[in-house]
Design a protein around this motif. Structure first.
Motif, short mmCIF file in Angstrom:
data_model
loop_
_atom_site.label_atom_id
_atom_site.label_comp_id
_atom_site.label_asym_id
_atom_site.label_seq_id
_atom_site.Cartn_x
_atom_site.Cartn_y
_atom_site.Cartn_z
N ALA A 196 0.84 -1.20 0.00
CA ALA A 196 0.00 0.00 0.00
C ALA A 196 0.88 1.24 0.00
O ALA A 196 2.02 1.22 0.45
CB ALA A 196 -0.91 0.00 1.22
N LYS A 197 0.31 2.33 -0.49
CA LYS A 197 1.04 3.58 -0.57
C LYS A 197 0.24 4.72 0.06
O LYS A 197 -0.99 4.74 0.03
CB LYS A 197 1.33 3.96 -2.03
CG LYS A 197 2.21 2.98 -2.75
CD LYS A 197 3.64 3.05 -2.28
CE LYS A 197 4.53 2.12 -3.06
NZ LYS A 197 5.30 1.24 -2.23
N LEU A 198 0.97 5.67 0.61
CA LEU A 198 0.43 6.95 1.04
C LEU A 198 1.06 7.98 0.11
O LEU A 198 2.29 8.00 -0.07
CB LEU A 198 0.81 7.24 2.49
CG LEU A 198 0.16 6.30 3.50
CD1 LEU A 198 1.12 5.22 3.93
CD2 LEU A 198 -0.36 7.07 4.68
N ILE A 199 0.21 8.82 -0.52
CA ILE A 199 0.70 9.67 -1.61
C ILE A 199 0.24 11.11 -1.39
O ILE A 199 -0.85 11.50 -1.83
CB ILE A 199 0.18 9.14 -2.97
CG1 ILE A 199 0.43 7.63 -3.10
CG2 ILE A 199 0.82 9.92 -4.12
CD1 ILE A 199 -0.34 6.98 -4.23
N PRO A 200 1.06 11.92 -0.71
CA PRO A 200 0.72 13.33 -0.60
C PRO A 200 1.03 14.04 -1.92
O PRO A 200 1.96 13.67 -2.63
CB PRO A 200 1.62 13.83 0.52
CG PRO A 200 2.78 12.90 0.54
CD PRO A 200 2.26 11.57 0.04
N SER A 201 0.22 15.06 -2.23
CA SER A 201 0.47 15.85 -3.43
C SER A 201 0.37 17.32 -3.07
O SER A 201 -0.30 17.71 -2.13
CB SER A 201 -0.53 15.48 -4.53
OG SER A 201 -1.83 15.89 -4.16
N GLY A 202 1.06 18.12 -3.86
CA GLY A 202 1.03 19.57 -3.65
C GLY A 202 2.07 20.23 -4.52
O GLY A 202 2.84 19.55 -5.23
N LYS A 203 2.10 21.54 -4.47
CA LYS A 203 3.04 22.29 -5.28
C LYS A 203 4.41 22.32 -4.62
O LYS A 203 4.54 22.47 -3.41
CB LYS A 203 2.54 23.72 -5.48
CG LYS A 203 1.38 23.81 -6.44
CD LYS A 203 1.04 25.26 -6.72
CE LYS A 203 -0.10 25.35 -7.72
NZ LYS A 203 -0.41 26.76 -8.02
N ASP A 204 5.44 22.22 -5.45
CA ASP A 204 6.80 22.37 -4.97
C ASP A 204 7.19 23.84 -4.97
O ASP A 204 6.37 24.71 -5.28
CB ASP A 204 7.78 21.50 -5.79
CG ASP A 204 7.90 21.94 -7.25
OD1 ASP A 204 7.43 23.05 -7.60
OD2 ASP A 204 8.46 21.16 -8.05
N LYS A 205 8.44 24.15 -4.66
CA LYS A 205 8.88 25.55 -4.56
C LYS A 205 8.81 26.28 -5.90
O LYS A 205 8.81 27.50 -5.94
CB LYS A 205 10.29 25.62 -3.96
CG LYS A 205 11.35 24.92 -4.77
CD LYS A 205 12.69 24.95 -4.08
CE LYS A 205 13.69 24.14 -4.89
NZ LYS A 205 14.95 24.02 -4.20
N ASN A 206 8.75 25.54 -7.01
CA ASN A 206 8.62 26.14 -8.33
C ASN A 206 7.17 26.28 -8.77
O ASN A 206 6.88 26.68 -9.90
CB ASN A 206 9.39 25.32 -9.38
CG ASN A 206 10.86 25.25 -9.08
OD1 ASN A 206 11.47 26.23 -8.64
ND2 ASN A 206 11.45 24.09 -9.29
N GLY A 207 6.23 25.90 -7.90
CA GLY A 207 4.82 26.01 -8.22
C GLY A 207 4.27 24.88 -9.06
O GLY A 207 3.17 24.97 -9.59
N ILE A 228 5.50 6.74 8.86
CA ILE A 228 5.84 6.74 10.29
C ILE A 228 7.19 7.43 10.49
O ILE A 228 7.34 8.28 11.38
CB ILE A 228 5.86 5.30 10.85
CG1 ILE A 228 4.44 4.72 10.84
CG2 ILE A 228 6.46 5.26 12.25
CD1 ILE A 228 4.39 3.21 11.02
N ASN A 229 8.17 7.07 9.67
CA ASN A 229 9.52 7.64 9.81
C ASN A 229 9.57 9.12 9.48
O ASN A 229 10.35 9.86 10.08
CB ASN A 229 10.51 6.86 8.95
CG ASN A 229 10.73 5.45 9.46
OD1 ASN A 229 10.61 5.18 10.65
ND2 ASN A 229 11.02 4.54 8.57
N SER A 230 8.77 9.57 8.52
CA SER A 230 8.83 10.98 8.12
C SER A 230 7.91 11.88 8.92
O SER A 230 8.19 13.06 9.10
CB SER A 230 8.54 11.13 6.62
OG SER A 230 7.20 10.80 6.34
N SER A 231 6.80 11.35 9.41
CA SER A 231 5.80 12.20 10.08
C SER A 231 5.53 11.84 11.54
O SER A 231 5.00 12.67 12.27
CB SER A 231 4.46 12.11 9.31
OG SER A 231 4.63 12.55 7.99
N GLY A 232 5.88 10.65 11.95
CA GLY A 232 5.54 10.18 13.30
C GLY A 232 6.05 11.09 14.40
O GLY A 232 5.29 11.45 15.31
N LYS A 233 7.29 11.50 14.33
CA LYS A 233 7.87 12.36 15.35
C LYS A 233 7.16 13.72 15.39
O LYS A 233 6.86 14.24 16.45
CB LYS A 233 9.37 12.53 15.08
CG LYS A 233 10.11 13.32 16.12
CD LYS A 233 11.60 13.39 15.80
CE LYS A 233 12.32 14.27 16.79
NZ LYS A 233 13.73 14.43 16.47
#
Length: 178
Positions: A68-79, A92-97
């Protein structure tokens, strides 16, 4: 020969007791995935908690089908719109803390469900708070959640989401009726 039989018997007994203890210690999450509603509620509840409150990452991983995947999307610094693909462990490793250090509650405020056979697509509008007592969300967005019912339980296959922005407000059809 007698010593060998005693040694083998002792090893088997120790293994049996050890296996029984680990089975007894394992939590039974099966009721949390019996219905679509209970699965979605467990998904929101497991990432939510006050500042300093540990999350049940064992339950979090239990909700997801392997691969399974968790897939956030959004604009990067270049829009430009980008996506990032994460496994439950990556999340867990990137957001848990951060969740624990800042407090985080994600609450579903609206849901649209489409089902065909054993697959379901849920558009779940959410609001995010730092504490359960907060009155105003600091963020809103939509989770596109794909699920599988295997005949016994529900599995999260993917969660693909984006946050609301000034340029991309949540359409009224995905908000609670006023």
């Amino acid at each position: 020969m007698k010593k060998l039989v005693i040694l083998i018997f002792t090893c088997l007994l120790t293994f049996s007791i050890s296996a029984q203890e680990s089975t007894e210690k394992a939590k039974d999450y099966s009721k949390k995935v019996q219905t679509l509603d209970s699965t979605i509620k467990a998904l929101y509840a497991v990432i939510s908690g006050e500042k300093g409150e540990a999350r049940d990452w064992e339950l979090f991983k239990y909700l997801f089908k392997p691969e399974a995947k968790l897939i956030p999307s959004g604009k990067d610094k270049n829009g430009e719109y980008q996506v990032r693909y994460m496994t439950p462990d990556d999340y867990i490793n990137s957001s848990g803390k951060w969740l624990i250090e800042n407090g985080f509650f994600e609450k579903e405020i609206h849901r649209k469900v489409n089902t065909f056979g054993n697959i379901t697509q849920v558009f779940s509008t959410y609001e995010s708070f730092h504490s359960a007592s907060d009155k105003k969300p600091f963020m809103r967005g939509i989770n596109s959640i794909q699920l599988l019912y295997d005949g016994n339980r529900w599995w999260v296959i993917n969660i693909y989401w984006t946050q609301e922005t000034k340029e991309n407000p949540i359409p009224k059809k995905h908000l609670p009726k006023q």
